[in-house]
Design a protein around this motif. Structure first.
Motif, PDB file in Angstrom:
ATOM      1  N   ILE A  25      27.193  -3.378  10.427  1.00  0.00           N
ATOM      2  CA  ILE A  25      25.791  -3.769  10.342  1.00  0.00           C
ATOM      3  C   ILE A  25      25.198  -3.087   9.116  1.00  0.00           C
ATOM      4  O   ILE A  25      25.361  -1.890   8.928  1.00  0.00           O
ATOM      5  N   GLN A  26      24.484  -3.867   8.302  1.00  0.00           N
ATOM      6  CA  GLN A  26      23.820  -3.317   7.128  1.00  0.00           C
ATOM      7  C   GLN A  26      22.361  -3.756   7.157  1.00  0.00           C
ATOM      8  O   GLN A  26      22.065  -4.928   7.436  1.00  0.00           O
ATOM      9  N   ALA A  27      21.445  -2.827   6.891  1.00  0.00           N
ATOM     10  CA  ALA A  27      20.011  -3.106   6.882  1.00  0.00           C
ATOM     11  C   ALA A  27      19.448  -2.897   5.485  1.00  0.00           C
ATOM     12  O   ALA A  27      19.753  -1.897   4.833  1.00  0.00           O
ATOM     13  N   ALA A  28      18.620  -3.851   5.031  1.00  0.00           N
ATOM     14  CA  ALA A  28      17.960  -3.750   3.728  1.00  0.00           C
ATOM     15  C   ALA A  28      16.472  -4.068   3.913  1.00  0.00           C
ATOM     16  O   ALA A  28      16.081  -5.237   3.905  1.00  0.00           O
ATOM     17  N   PRO A  29      15.633  -3.029   4.111  1.00  0.00           N
ATOM     18  CA  PRO A  29      14.198  -3.259   4.308  1.00  0.00           C
ATOM     19  C   PRO A  29      13.451  -3.356   2.978  1.00  0.00           C
ATOM     20  O   PRO A  29      13.909  -2.839   1.950  1.00  0.00           O
ATOM     21  N   ARG A  30      12.297  -4.039   3.014  1.00  0.00           N
ATOM     22  CA  ARG A  30      11.432  -4.096   1.833  1.00  0.00           C
ATOM     23  C   ARG A  30       9.979  -4.303   2.266  1.00  0.00           C
ATOM     24  O   ARG A  30       9.710  -4.921   3.295  1.00  0.00           O
ATOM     25  N   TYR A  31       9.070  -3.791   1.480  1.00  0.00           N
ATOM     26  CA  TYR A  31       7.640  -3.911   1.722  1.00  0.00           C
ATOM     27  C   TYR A  31       7.156  -5.249   1.181  1.00  0.00           C
ATOM     28  O   TYR A  31       7.550  -5.667   0.087  1.00  0.00           O
ATOM     29  N   ILE A  32       6.285  -5.924   1.925  1.00  0.00           N
ATOM     30  CA  ILE A  32       5.739  -7.216   1.510  1.00  0.00           C
ATOM     31  C   ILE A  32       4.252  -7.019   1.199  1.00  0.00           C
ATOM     32  O   ILE A  32       3.381  -7.144   2.071  1.00  0.00           O
ATOM     33  N   ASP A  33       3.969  -6.710  -0.052  1.00  0.00           N
ATOM     34  CA  ASP A  33       2.606  -6.407  -0.489  1.00  0.00           C
ATOM     35  C   ASP A  33       1.643  -7.564  -0.234  1.00  0.00           C
ATOM     36  O   ASP A  33       0.539  -7.366   0.270  1.00  0.00           O
ATOM     37  N   GLU A  34       2.065  -8.789  -0.549  1.00  0.00           N
ATOM     38  CA  GLU A  34       1.163  -9.940  -0.440  1.00  0.00           C
ATOM     39  C   GLU A  34       0.792 -10.298   1.004  1.00  0.00           C
ATOM     40  O   GLU A  34      -0.164 -11.035   1.227  1.00  0.00           O
ATOM     41  N   GLN A  35       1.506  -9.769   1.987  1.00  0.00           N
ATOM     42  CA  GLN A  35       1.174 -10.020   3.393  1.00  0.00           C
ATOM     43  C   GLN A  35       0.570  -8.789   4.067  1.00  0.00           C
ATOM     44  O   GLN A  35       0.343  -8.797   5.278  1.00  0.00           O
ATOM     45  N   SER A  36       0.326  -7.757   3.284  1.00  0.00           N
ATOM     46  CA  SER A  36      -0.239  -6.517   3.811  1.00  0.00           C
ATOM     47  C   SER A  36      -1.723  -6.430   3.490  1.00  0.00           C
ATOM     48  O   SER A  36      -2.197  -7.029   2.520  1.00  0.00           O
ATOM     49  N   GLN A  37      -2.448  -5.681   4.326  1.00  0.00           N
ATOM     50  CA  GLN A  37      -3.876  -5.444   4.134  1.00  0.00           C
ATOM     51  C   GLN A  37      -4.158  -3.965   4.389  1.00  0.00           C
ATOM     52  O   GLN A  37      -4.632  -3.579   5.461  1.00  0.00           O
ATOM     53  N   PRO A  38      -3.853  -3.110   3.400  1.00  0.00           N
ATOM     54  CA  PRO A  38      -4.014  -1.670   3.597  1.00  0.00           C
ATOM     55  C   PRO A  38      -5.425  -1.254   4.033  1.00  0.00           C
ATOM     56  O   PRO A  38      -5.567  -0.322   4.819  1.00  0.00           O
ATOM     57  N   ALA A  39      -6.459  -1.962   3.564  1.00  0.00           N
ATOM     58  CA  ALA A  39      -7.832  -1.619   3.961  1.00  0.00           C
ATOM     59  C   ALA A  39      -8.039  -1.800   5.465  1.00  0.00           C
ATOM     60  O   ALA A  39      -8.897  -1.143   6.061  1.00  0.00           O
ATOM     61  N   GLN A  40      -7.255  -2.671   6.084  1.00  0.00           N
ATOM     62  CA  GLN A  40      -7.310  -2.885   7.536  1.00  0.00           C
ATOM     63  C   GLN A  40      -6.138  -2.194   8.252  1.00  0.00           C
ATOM     64  O   GLN A  40      -5.859  -2.493   9.414  1.00  0.00           O
ATOM     65  N   SER A  41      -5.463  -1.290   7.560  1.00  0.00           N
ATOM     66  CA  SER A  41      -4.302  -0.566   8.108  1.00  0.00           C
ATOM     67  C   SER A  41      -3.253  -1.523   8.649  1.00  0.00           C
ATOM     68  O   SER A  41      -2.753  -1.366   9.768  1.00  0.00           O
ATOM     69  N   LEU A  42      -2.879  -2.503   7.842  1.00  0.00           N
ATOM     70  CA  LEU A  42      -1.859  -3.475   8.219  1.00  0.00           C
ATOM     71  C   LEU A  42      -0.836  -3.560   7.086  1.00  0.00           C
ATOM     72  O   LEU A  42      -1.160  -3.997   5.980  1.00  0.00           O
TER      73      LEU A  42
END
Length: 140
Positions: A25-42
């Motif tokens: 099993i191999q895992a490769a995570p990544r952050y999705i900036d365009e679907q995030s809303q840091p001002a709403q803690s999401l």
């Protein structure tokens, strides 16, 4: 019969090994900036999981269990049949890859879990996925 499997850790890869059964099993995570809303803690993350049958016997992925923890210690448990609506049957040497996602209320966290398999000879076993980090770009 439930197989007891020795686990080996290789960076982002976990392998379950015995004489006839070996699933990597191999895992490769990544952050999705365009679907995030840091001002709403999401904060939205995608992760790609690669499942490789390196054993001598065909195996079917039956279910999954995930523990998703954010930086504040909040834990969400996710259990279900298969992955992304599938219960892939992997012949020896075959690889299955899928991408899914998770949302956190903090800019960092981790995931860990396990997959439950049944081999065509009836052997049942789990493969552990050790923790992997979910980290928003630019955060430490």
């Amino acid at each position: 019969m439930v197989a007891v499997l020795r686990m080996a850790w290789f960076g982002d890869t976990i392998a379950s090994m015995s004489a006839n059964y070996s699933v990597r099993i191999q895992a490769a995570p990544r952050y999705i900036d365009e679907q995030s809303q840091p001002a709403q803690s999401l904060y939205t993350f995608a992760y790609t999981i690669t499942v490789a049958n390196e054993g001598d016997v065909a195996v079917q992925l039956i279910s999954r269990h995930w523990e998703i923890e954010d930086a504040s210690g909040q834990v969400e448990m996710v259990d279900g049949l298969g992955v992304v609506g599938k219960q892939p049957l992997l012949q020896p040497g075959q690889v299955f890859e899928y991408t899914s996602g998770a949302q956190l209320r903090t800019n960092a966290g981790m995931m860990s879990g396990h997959f439950f398999f049944v081999a065509v000879d009836g052997t049942r076993f789990e493969t552990t996925v050790p923790p992997f980090v979910l980290q928003a770009a630019g955060s430490t």
